[in-house]
Motif scaffolding. Structure first.
Motif, mmCIF file in Angstrom:
data_model
loop_
_atom_site.group_PDB
_atom_site.id
_atom_site.type_symbol
_atom_site.label_atom_id
_atom_site.label_comp_id
_atom_site.label_asym_id
_atom_site.label_seq_id
_atom_site.Cartn_x
_atom_site.Cartn_y
_atom_site.Cartn_z
ATOM 1 N N HIS A 197 -5.676 6.007 5.890
ATOM 2 C CA HIS A 197 -6.616 5.644 6.187
ATOM 3 C C HIS A 197 -7.237 4.439 5.694
ATOM 4 O O HIS A 197 -7.293 2.911 6.547
ATOM 5 N N ASP A 198 -6.346 4.182 4.600
ATOM 6 C CA ASP A 198 -6.175 2.092 4.348
ATOM 7 C C ASP A 198 -5.183 1.379 5.146
ATOM 8 O O ASP A 198 -5.742 0.326 5.081
ATOM 9 N N ARG A 210 -4.685 9.191 2.238
ATOM 10 C CA ARG A 210 -5.711 7.947 2.189
ATOM 11 C C ARG A 210 -4.665 6.885 2.339
ATOM 12 O O ARG A 210 -6.171 6.067 2.482
ATOM 13 N N ARG A 238 -7.791 0.716 8.774
ATOM 14 C CA ARG A 238 -8.660 -0.589 8.132
ATOM 15 C C ARG A 238 -7.521 -1.861 8.381
ATOM 16 O O ARG A 238 -8.408 -2.729 8.625
ATOM 17 N N LEU A 239 -6.850 -1.427 7.637
ATOM 18 C CA LEU A 239 -5.784 -3.055 7.499
ATOM 19 C C LEU A 239 -5.335 -3.213 8.729
ATOM 20 O O LEU A 239 -5.204 -4.455 8.786
ATOM 21 N N ALA A 290 1.333 -1.255 -0.128
ATOM 22 C CA ALA A 290 0.257 -0.390 -0.200
ATOM 23 C C ALA A 290 0.786 1.440 0.123
ATOM 24 O O ALA A 290 0.463 1.816 -0.525
ATOM 25 N N SER A 304 1.303 4.222 -3.027
ATOM 26 C CA SER A 304 0.947 5.444 -2.881
ATOM 27 C C SER A 304 2.169 5.920 -3.522
ATOM 28 O O SER A 304 1.456 7.304 -4.369
#
Ligand code: GLC
Length: 441
Positions: free
Chosen positions: A424-425, A421, A428-429, A400, A404
């Motif tokens: 945020h990702d 972003r 979540r992970l 990720a 990016s």
């Protein structure tokens, strides 16, 4: 650059990975003992790795009476991990000894043998931090083979010609690269670039970008408690500077460079500065190198005020698959290849950093690579990627992150939104806690 859509790229990469699983030949053995076995070992092939691995394995084969098959694997750490995961998930006995990256013990531990009973304390002569890194749930899943940290290579002759000092900040490096590139091009030297590095979307870009960001004081993506820290102004400043390099002091092609592509450009005399690993030293100074004797190496630049000279910790380890049919013999091969004599040979022949502190005081080792002494603090204090804290999720975190950063370097995204972003990702992970979150997926 307009890369193919991701699924196609992924399929292509997987195909390449399989194609690269080429058996390079069995090594000859004299009078095999009654119980002679054939082992296979996956070795890296970056720089002179494969050649050195073959020589080491051959020496062990001659001494033990067994034989060893060398399996070459993709140069990209990301592609190599995918290949290993496929083999291990299928419980394949095809490879007995795996050369694994310093960021993989947490990901692969379940498929690896505890080497402590075979090491019998030999691990105590290696850097403690690496042994700790390779110990997962009390199991020593790999023996340290060689270590690494990112360093800056430069052309001393060109800095002298322009009366420029070796840069100590990224801004100075950027300015020096611009001045020299422009001056040389005016003088008719075509195709000279200021800076090359590893800009492809893979593990190598994770390392490079973490170096920029940490050197600006922007943290390490995920902190020691598992908190995601990537969306911060210093990280943004680091990425903005790097974004400005593309097409200006770094060729567009850098967006697809791994280690060897960067080295090819630098070693053929087409770059002023290069970020790479120590192995490039011995090759840049090889008998056939156009830049032989013109190269210097220092710690990577800092981000300036409040920053630091960050080199990210790299390196490789040797592990035995629990699906191997010859675990004891495989462990013996690992102990041989990680021994002091073998690490010394590799350090002198090809500047692979030993994982044994004692070898950093060995006069022959230091003569071959004087920077092992001058850059000792860079190696000893190298910054780790967040692989321990994110455990089995590390590869997802790293992908990720590097994707990016790649978007930012290509100019498709700006640093601010990209980091927001990404944060945020990553949150979540890791929302269920990093170490547990891979279970059952
Ligand atoms: C080098 C390092 C390794 C890292 C890789 C990234 O091989 O030793 O730790 O993951 O580069 O490209």
């Amino acid at each position: 650059m307009n890369p193919a859509p991701r699924p196609v790229m992924q399929r292509l990469r997987a195909a390449c990975a399989w194609a690269a699983l080429a058996v390079l030949g069995s090594l000859a053995v004299w009078t095999p003992p009654a119980r002679a076995v054939e082992l296979s070992i996956s070795c890296g092939a970056v720089g002179r790795e494969l050649e050195l691995c073959k020589q080491g394995a051959e020496a062990w084969a001659q001494q033990s009476g067994h034989s060893v098959r060398i399996v070459s694997t993709p140069n990209s750490a990301t592609e190599r991990l995918a290949l290993y995961q496929q083999l291990l998930a299928g419980a394949s006995p095809e490879i007995d000894v795996y050369q694994i990256d310093v960021v993989w013990p947490g990901i692969l531990a379940r498929n690896l043998v505890d080497l402590a009973p075979y090491a019998k304390g030999a691990q105590d002569a290696h850097f403690r931090s690496i042994v700790a890194n390779n110990t997962v749930d009390g199991k020593l899943v790999a023996m340290p083979f060689y270590t690494d940290a990112g360093v800056l290579f430069y052309r001393q002759d060109l800095l002298d010609k322009y009366g420029i000092a070796v840069p100590t900040t990224w801004q100075q490096m950027t300015d020096a690269a611009k001045t020299i590139q422009a001056g040389e091009r005016r003088a008719g030297v075509d195709g000279l670039w200021g800076f090359v590095f590893q800009g492809r979307a893979y593990e190598g870009l994770t390392v490079n970008a973490l170096e920029w960001i940490d050197s600006f004081g922007g943290g390490r993506i995920v902190d020691g408690d598992g908190g995601v820290t990537i969306d911060n102004p210093r990280a943004k400043a680091a990425l903005s500077l790097a974004q400005g390099w593309i097409g200006k002091i770094a060729p567009e092609g850098v967006l697809n460079y791994a280690e060897e592509e960067a080295r090819g450009v630098f070693q053929s005399g087409h770059a002023v500065f290069m970020r790479n690993w120590p192995y490039a030293w011995s090759l840049a100074n090889g008998a056939d190198s156009p830049v032989r004797g013109k190269v210097g190496v220092v710690a990577l630049p800092s981000g300036g005020e409040g920053g630091r000279h960050t080199g990210v910790l790299g390196g490789w380890n040797l592990a035995v698959s629990r699906h191997s049919r010859h675990i004891a013999e495989a462990a013996d091969l690992v102990m041989y290849l990680t021994s002091a004599a073998e690490q010394k040979r590799r350090a002198i022949a090809a500047s692979y950093n030993p994982t044994r502190p004692a070898l950093y005081e060995d006069p022959e080792v230091l003569k071959a690579s004087p920077f092992f002494r001058t850059l000792y603090p860079t190696f000893a204090q190298a910054v780790a990627r967040p692989s321990r804290v994110t455990g089995r999720e590390y590869n997802r975190v790293s992908s990720a992150f590097s994707n990016s950063v790649h978007q930012v370097l290509t100019g498709r995204e700006q640093p601010g939104p990209a980091l927001a972003r990404l944060e945020h990702d990553l949150q979540r992970l890791g929302r269920r806690g990093w170490l547990r979150s891979d279970d059952g997926r």
